[in-house]
Scaffold this motif. Structure first.
Motif, mmCIF file in Angstrom:
data_model
loop_
_atom_site.group_PDB
_atom_site.id
_atom_site.type_symbol
_atom_site.label_atom_id
_atom_site.label_comp_id
_atom_site.label_asym_id
_atom_site.label_seq_id
_atom_site.Cartn_x
_atom_site.Cartn_y
_atom_site.Cartn_z
ATOM 1 N N LEU A 113 8.308 2.482 -16.265
ATOM 2 C CA LEU A 113 8.651 3.402 -17.257
ATOM 3 C C LEU A 113 10.005 4.050 -17.092
ATOM 4 O O LEU A 113 10.360 4.617 -17.855
ATOM 5 C CB LEU A 113 7.225 4.237 -17.656
ATOM 6 C CG LEU A 113 6.162 3.438 -17.955
ATOM 7 C CD1 LEU A 113 5.135 4.365 -17.741
ATOM 8 C CD2 LEU A 113 6.205 2.693 -19.318
ATOM 9 N N GLU A 114 10.094 4.324 -15.770
ATOM 10 C CA GLU A 114 11.176 5.020 -15.470
ATOM 11 C C GLU A 114 11.980 4.771 -14.105
ATOM 12 O O GLU A 114 11.011 4.452 -13.119
ATOM 13 C CB GLU A 114 10.723 6.549 -15.361
ATOM 14 C CG GLU A 114 11.811 7.595 -15.122
ATOM 15 C CD GLU A 114 11.253 9.222 -14.530
ATOM 16 O OE1 GLU A 114 12.142 9.835 -14.293
ATOM 17 O OE2 GLU A 114 10.162 9.444 -15.194
ATOM 18 N N ARG A 115 13.073 4.780 -13.984
ATOM 19 C CA ARG A 115 13.815 4.472 -12.832
ATOM 20 C C ARG A 115 14.580 5.561 -12.291
ATOM 21 O O ARG A 115 15.165 6.522 -12.987
ATOM 22 C CB ARG A 115 14.704 3.258 -12.885
ATOM 23 C CG ARG A 115 13.963 2.142 -13.295
ATOM 24 C CD ARG A 115 14.792 0.931 -13.395
ATOM 25 N NE ARG A 115 14.110 -0.388 -13.764
ATOM 26 C CZ ARG A 115 13.351 -1.030 -12.712
ATOM 27 N NH1 ARG A 115 13.426 -1.070 -11.556
ATOM 28 N NH2 ARG A 115 12.680 -2.456 -13.284
ATOM 29 N N ASP A 116 14.964 5.659 -10.807
ATOM 30 C CA ASP A 116 15.800 6.979 -10.503
ATOM 31 C C ASP A 116 17.358 6.187 -10.582
ATOM 32 O O ASP A 116 17.730 5.360 -11.091
ATOM 33 C CB ASP A 116 15.403 7.116 -9.013
ATOM 34 C CG ASP A 116 15.784 6.275 -7.939
ATOM 35 O OD1 ASP A 116 16.388 5.015 -8.307
ATOM 36 O OD2 ASP A 116 15.430 6.412 -6.967
ATOM 37 N N LEU A 140 1.311 4.867 -12.091
ATOM 38 C CA LEU A 140 1.624 5.611 -10.787
ATOM 39 C C LEU A 140 3.214 6.200 -10.834
ATOM 40 O O LEU A 140 3.924 5.212 -11.412
ATOM 41 C CB LEU A 140 1.405 4.390 -9.764
ATOM 42 C CG LEU A 140 0.141 3.676 -9.760
ATOM 43 C CD1 LEU A 140 0.041 2.497 -8.440
ATOM 44 C CD2 LEU A 140 -0.969 4.819 -9.655
ATOM 45 N N ARG A 141 3.334 7.156 -10.244
ATOM 46 C CA ARG A 141 4.484 7.519 -9.923
ATOM 47 C C ARG A 141 4.734 7.614 -8.431
ATOM 48 O O ARG A 141 3.995 7.939 -7.423
ATOM 49 C CB ARG A 141 4.504 9.034 -10.195
ATOM 50 C CG ARG A 141 5.931 9.506 -10.051
ATOM 51 C CD ARG A 141 6.136 10.751 -10.930
ATOM 52 N NE ARG A 141 7.747 11.239 -11.091
ATOM 53 C CZ ARG A 141 8.475 10.673 -11.906
ATOM 54 N NH1 ARG A 141 8.397 9.548 -12.786
ATOM 55 N NH2 ARG A 141 9.832 11.030 -11.854
ATOM 56 N N TYR A 142 6.119 6.932 -8.019
ATOM 57 C CA TYR A 142 6.317 6.671 -6.636
ATOM 58 C C TYR A 142 7.235 7.377 -6.209
ATOM 59 O O TYR A 142 8.250 8.287 -6.527
ATOM 60 C CB TYR A 142 6.931 5.339 -6.784
ATOM 61 C CG TYR A 142 5.972 4.171 -6.767
ATOM 62 C CD1 TYR A 142 5.255 3.545 -5.814
ATOM 63 C CD2 TYR A 142 5.686 3.683 -8.188
ATOM 64 C CE1 TYR A 142 4.216 2.425 -6.098
ATOM 65 C CE2 TYR A 142 4.796 2.709 -8.442
ATOM 66 C CZ TYR A 142 3.891 2.170 -7.488
ATOM 67 O OH TYR A 142 2.931 1.535 -7.744
ATOM 68 N N GLU A 192 8.074 5.457 -12.162
ATOM 69 C CA GLU A 192 6.782 5.384 -12.769
ATOM 70 C C GLU A 192 6.592 4.369 -13.314
ATOM 71 O O GLU A 192 7.291 3.473 -14.002
ATOM 72 C CB GLU A 192 6.829 6.597 -14.137
ATOM 73 C CG GLU A 192 5.545 6.953 -14.457
ATOM 74 C CD GLU A 192 5.276 8.113 -14.698
ATOM 75 O OE1 GLU A 192 4.055 8.478 -15.069
ATOM 76 O OE2 GLU A 192 6.140 9.057 -14.352
ATOM 77 N N VAL A 193 5.463 3.587 -13.103
ATOM 78 C CA VAL A 193 5.111 2.334 -13.536
ATOM 79 C C VAL A 193 3.679 2.238 -14.093
ATOM 80 O O VAL A 193 2.766 2.771 -13.659
ATOM 81 C CB VAL A 193 4.950 1.283 -12.109
ATOM 82 C CG1 VAL A 193 4.778 -0.089 -12.557
ATOM 83 C CG2 VAL A 193 6.549 1.413 -11.577
ATOM 84 N N GLU A 217 10.634 3.407 5.642
ATOM 85 C CA GLU A 217 9.425 3.107 6.449
ATOM 86 C C GLU A 217 8.057 3.377 5.791
ATOM 87 O O GLU A 217 6.874 2.894 6.438
ATOM 88 C CB GLU A 217 9.565 4.354 7.725
ATOM 89 C CG GLU A 217 10.564 4.179 8.642
ATOM 90 C CD GLU A 217 11.782 4.655 8.169
ATOM 91 O OE1 GLU A 217 11.975 5.331 7.133
ATOM 92 O OE2 GLU A 217 12.932 4.085 8.633
ATOM 93 N N SER A 218 8.076 3.758 4.497
ATOM 94 C CA SER A 218 6.738 4.093 3.887
ATOM 95 C C SER A 218 7.158 4.245 2.327
ATOM 96 O O SER A 218 8.288 4.503 1.873
ATOM 97 C CB SER A 218 5.867 5.164 4.376
ATOM 98 O OG SER A 218 6.290 6.341 4.140
ATOM 99 N N LEU A 219 6.058 3.813 1.605
ATOM 100 C CA LEU A 219 6.283 4.216 0.162
ATOM 101 C C LEU A 219 5.073 4.627 -0.139
ATOM 102 O O LEU A 219 3.656 4.235 -0.231
ATOM 103 C CB LEU A 219 6.439 2.730 -0.650
ATOM 104 C CG LEU A 219 6.659 2.772 -2.344
ATOM 105 C CD1 LEU A 219 7.938 3.712 -2.773
ATOM 106 C CD2 LEU A 219 6.539 1.517 -2.954
ATOM 107 N N SER A 220 4.947 5.939 -1.143
ATOM 108 C CA SER A 220 3.882 6.494 -1.474
ATOM 109 C C SER A 220 3.687 6.754 -3.147
ATOM 110 O O SER A 220 4.766 6.661 -3.670
ATOM 111 C CB SER A 220 3.455 7.928 -0.633
ATOM 112 O OG SER A 220 4.612 8.581 -1.193
ATOM 113 N N TRP A 221 2.684 6.839 -3.586
ATOM 114 C CA TRP A 221 2.433 6.889 -5.012
ATOM 115 C C TRP A 221 1.170 8.046 -5.315
ATOM 116 O O TRP A 221 0.343 8.195 -4.485
ATOM 117 C CB TRP A 221 2.134 5.717 -5.603
ATOM 118 C CG TRP A 221 1.112 4.959 -5.074
ATOM 119 C CD1 TRP A 221 -0.269 5.212 -5.617
ATOM 120 C CD2 TRP A 221 0.935 3.985 -4.188
ATOM 121 N NE1 TRP A 221 -1.098 4.083 -4.975
ATOM 122 C CE2 TRP A 221 -0.337 3.748 -3.804
ATOM 123 C CE3 TRP A 221 1.810 3.440 -3.175
ATOM 124 C CZ2 TRP A 221 -1.074 2.705 -2.961
ATOM 125 C CZ3 TRP A 221 1.442 2.530 -2.145
ATOM 126 C CH2 TRP A 221 0.046 2.197 -2.337
#
Length: 148
Positions: A41-44, A67-69, A51-52, A76-80
């Motif tokens: 839905l949204e990209r940086d 979810l918003r990432y 937002e997916v 090193e990590s990816l959170s949402w």
């Protein structure tokens, strides 16, 4: 009530390769079995998905959530965190990627907290969180190792 769980798996590829698969949302339907649809839905400014929206099989029906990432600790990590869900009140989590004793192995740790919007016994929520994690990690491992 929020159910928290953590699981890890070792993947026979470098952390950068695992990270690349995890952030390639446009290809999730190629390897995530329970996923029925996905839409970014949204990209940086760098083109990364922020937002997916997901539609997935869950609890014998279809569920939708968004979810918003957060890429602040990438790669090193990816959170949402969940911004919307029809069955889940909370679905927040992260993947952590750490190199193993060899450059060609990665320990992927998946942290997840889930709370359903409807009252369900805690053991069922715990089972659901564990199932989500187990399937996600096994499917991720299969995908990244197949691409290597």
């Amino acid at each position: 009530m929020v159910q928290r769980a953590t699981q890890s798996i070792v993947v026979a590829v470098a952390p950068s390769a695992v990270y690349s698969v995890v952030v390639d949302f446009d290809r999730y339907r190629d390897w995530v079995a329970d996923l029925k649809s996905i839409e970014v839905l949204e990209r940086d400014a760098d083109g990364r998905a922020l937002e997916v929206a997901f539609r997935a099989a869950a609890f014998g029906r279809s569920t939708k959530y968004t979810l918003r990432y957060d890429y602040s600790d990438a790669p090193e990590s990816l959170s949402w965190h969940q911004t919307w869900g029809d069955v889940t009140e909370t679905m927040n989590g992260s993947y952590h990627f750490s190199g193993g004793p060899s450059v060609l192995t990665t320990t992927v740790t998946y942290d997840l907290e889930v709370a359903l919007a409807v009252p369900v016994p805690q053991f069922i929520q715990a089972r659901a969180a564990s199932r989500i994690q187990r399937h996600a990690l096994v499917e991720l491992k299969t995908r990244v190792e197949a691409l290597s």
